[in-house]
Design a protein around this motif. Structure first.
Motif, PDB file in Angstrom:
ATOM      1  N   GLU A   6      48.329 -89.029-136.055  1.00  0.00           N
ATOM      2  CA  GLU A   6      49.370 -88.018-136.270  1.00  0.00           C
ATOM      3  C   GLU A   6      49.075 -87.290-137.575  1.00  0.00           C
ATOM      4  OE1 GLU A   6      51.239 -87.436-133.980  1.00  0.00           O
ATOM      5  OE2 GLU A   6      51.940 -89.228-132.960  1.00  0.00           O
ATOM      6  N   ASP A  25      54.730 -81.436-135.495  1.00  0.00           N
ATOM      7  CA  ASP A  25      54.771 -81.484-134.024  1.00  0.00           C
ATOM      8  C   ASP A  25      55.046 -80.121-133.411  1.00  0.00           C
ATOM      9  OD1 ASP A  25      54.777 -82.484-131.455  1.00  0.00           O
ATOM     10  OD2 ASP A  25      56.866 -83.120-131.538  1.00  0.00           O
ATOM     11  N   TYR A  87      61.600 -87.692-126.960  1.00  0.00           N
ATOM     12  CA  TYR A  87      60.199 -87.252-126.914  1.00  0.00           C
ATOM     13  C   TYR A  87      59.489 -87.909-125.740  1.00  0.00           C
ATOM     14  CZ  TYR A  87      61.361 -85.618-131.558  1.00  0.00           C
ATOM     15  OH  TYR A  87      61.968 -84.965-132.600  1.00  0.00           O
ATOM     16  N   GLU A  88      58.322 -87.352-125.387  1.00  0.00           N
ATOM     17  CA  GLU A  88      57.593 -87.850-124.219  1.00  0.00           C
ATOM     18  C   GLU A  88      57.174 -89.307-124.353  1.00  0.00           C
ATOM     19  OE1 GLU A  88      54.572 -85.521-122.463  1.00  0.00           O
ATOM     20  OE2 GLU A  88      55.921 -83.831-122.104  1.00  0.00           O
ATOM     21  N   ASP A  89      56.958 -89.770-125.598  1.00  0.00           N
ATOM     22  CA  ASP A  89      56.534 -91.175-125.764  1.00  0.00           C
ATOM     23  C   ASP A  89      57.750 -92.111-125.815  1.00  0.00           C
ATOM     24  OD1 ASP A  89      57.665 -90.819-128.243  1.00  0.00           O
ATOM     25  OD2 ASP A  89      55.809 -90.992-129.373  1.00  0.00           O
ATOM     26  N   ASP A 232      49.770 -79.243-128.438  1.00  0.00           N
ATOM     27  CA  ASP A 232      50.707 -80.163-129.061  1.00  0.00           C
ATOM     28  C   ASP A 232      50.032 -80.914-130.207  1.00  0.00           C
ATOM     29  OD1 ASP A 232      52.691 -81.901-129.727  1.00  0.00           O
ATOM     30  OD2 ASP A 232      52.783 -82.937-127.810  1.00  0.00           O
ATOM     31  N   THR A 235      50.501 -84.890-130.251  1.00  0.00           N
ATOM     32  CA  THR A 235      49.827 -85.798-129.308  1.00  0.00           C
ATOM     33  C   THR A 235      48.346 -85.806-129.652  1.00  0.00           C
ATOM     34  OG1 THR A 235      51.409 -85.318-127.546  1.00  0.00           O
ATOM     35  CG2 THR A 235      49.298 -86.209-126.850  1.00  0.00           C
ATOM     36  N   THR A 238      43.791 -85.219-125.686  1.00  0.00           N
ATOM     37  CA  THR A 238      44.112 -84.177-124.715  1.00  0.00           C
ATOM     38  C   THR A 238      44.378 -84.876-123.390  1.00  0.00           C
ATOM     39  OG1 THR A 238      42.930 -82.416-125.837  1.00  0.00           O
ATOM     40  CG2 THR A 238      43.108 -82.219-123.448  1.00  0.00           C
ATOM     41  N   MET A 239      45.539 -84.598-122.805  1.00  0.00           N
ATOM     42  CA  MET A 239      45.949 -85.250-121.558  1.00  0.00           C
ATOM     43  C   MET A 239      45.820 -84.237-120.416  1.00  0.00           C
ATOM     44  SD  MET A 239      46.848 -88.162-122.866  1.00  0.00           S
ATOM     45  CE  MET A 239      47.702 -88.989-121.540  1.00  0.00           C
ATOM     46  N   ILE A 322      48.226 -81.446-121.712  1.00  0.00           N
ATOM     47  CA  ILE A 322      48.580 -81.366-123.138  1.00  0.00           C
ATOM     48  C   ILE A 322      47.276 -81.254-123.924  1.00  0.00           C
ATOM     49  CG2 ILE A 322      49.683 -82.539-125.094  1.00  0.00           C
ATOM     50  CD1 ILE A 322      51.312 -84.182-123.051  1.00  0.00           C
ATOM     51  N   GLY A 324      45.680 -81.786-127.141  1.00  0.00           N
ATOM     52  CA  GLY A 324      46.097 -82.592-128.287  1.00  0.00           C
ATOM     53  C   GLY A 324      45.421 -82.238-129.604  1.00  0.00           C
TER      54      GLY A 324
END
Length: 353
Positions: A6, A25, A87-89, A232, A235, A238-239, A322, A324
């Protein structure tokens, strides 16, 4: 840079100003920090922000425009705007919305203050570490730090240059806001931000990724919908949608003359190699609409532990990808909400840019 990949940004909050270190973020809007009294907070090294000690702190009424603009804003019994933000996590923050003075110091040493809406978190859970005091949302919505600060700095635009994973913690990433933060000059490529119903993430259109000279399309059918991936900074990997990721990873594997080892579950990546030096992976060219961005192994292979390098991309069930922060490192990236464009310029972010 946090230990999980992060990026942490320092802002000064309140009067007298107190330093707050929050996760940078671009995938969310809310600016929040843990506040006294903290009913259900994760542990942090620095003292919690105490609203009673600041002369500029003001709770926001739940009938105010700011509360209406906030996803998850509601009324508490005292008519103060209460919020719940996820958040997504699966991390969550709950607390009250307030306005507070934020002070930023420019690279030339000039301090600038303005009042913005922030969340005072009283119940925060998730995958935070004890150095992280909250989140600094830089998304495209009206309550994001970028939108609120940008208006005060003359224009709703900002740029960042993120240092690569594993950089010496004393070397900092750079963020600049408002007029003068435009990314221009030789080597800049730009892609449009399509208008999407959801304003927060910076959606762009990814047509495909080339591994060396081999083009791998985002979709097997060749048709892509606008805004199929968002940038993002919060994150790290890269997703990518699973089908696209499988085709891309197979091509990457084919072009690396080594046998992979078991993946790294913490990063969610399956393609790792044992190597004393950085894996000599192929150049990946990311084909955004109207902008080709070349990624070198610094952005595409990261060392989660000594002697191991993992492909910094992973697959997921979602149709929308995403992009990242590993892939964004060593680029000056400009987000311009006025012209609705994102611009990329290769840079060494460990040096002054």
């Amino acid at each position: 840079m946090g230990y999980r990949g992060e990026h942490i940004i320092k802002i000064s909050l309140g009067t007298p100003p107190v330093d707050i270190y929050g996760i940078l973020d671009t995938g969310s809007d809310l600016v929040w920090t843990q506040c006294v009294p903290c009913v259900g907070c994760y542990p942090q090294i620095n003292p919690l922000f105490d609203p009673k000690k600041s002369s500029t702190y003001l709770n926001v009424s739940c009938h105010s425009q700011q509360c209406q603009l906030l996803d998850g804003g509601s009324c508490n019994p005292q008519n103060i705007c209460h919020y719940g933000y996820g958040y997504e996590d699966r991390s969550v923050t709950e607390g009250v919305l307030a306005t507070e003075r934020v002070t930023l110091t420019s690279t030339s040493g000039v301090a600038f203050s303005t009042d913005i809406a922030i969340g005072c978190g009283h119940n925060d859970t998730g995958v935070f570490n004890d150095h992280e005091m909250g989140m600094i949302g830089l998304g495209g919505g009206p309550l994001s730090f970028a939108s609120q600060i940008g208006s005060a700095f003359g224009s709703r635009r900002f740029s960042h240059c993120l240092v690569p994973f594993g950089t010496d913690p004393n070397i900092t990433s750079k963020v600049s806001f408002g007029d003068g933060s435009e990314v221009k000059g030789p080597g800049v490529v730009s892609t449009p931000l399509p208008s999407m119903e959801f304003k927060t993430p910076y959606y762009v259109t990814l047509e495909g990724i080339s591994v060396g000279n081999k083009y791998v399309p985002f979709s097997s059918s060749g048709k892509v919908s606008k805004g199929n991936i968002f940038l993002d900074s919060g994150t790290p990997p890269t997703m990518l949608p699973q089908n696209f990721y499988n085709r891309l990873a197979a091509e990457v594997k084919k072009q690396i003359p080594m046998s992979p080892i078991v993946g790294d579950p913490d990063l969610g990546t399956q393609l790792c190699y044992k190597s004393k030096t950085r894996v000599r992976g192929p150049i990946l060219t990311v084909h955004f609409e109207g902008a080709d961005v070349q990624l070198t192994p610094i952005q595409t292979f990261i060392p989660p532990k000594d002697g191991v390098f993992c492909f910094a991309m992973a697959g997921m069930e979602d149709d929308v990808g995403i992009y990242g922060n590993f892939a964004q490192s060593n680029f000056l990236i400009g987000f311009d909400m006025e012209t609705r464009m994102v611009s990329f310029k290769p840079a060494d972010c460990t040096k002054h840019v």
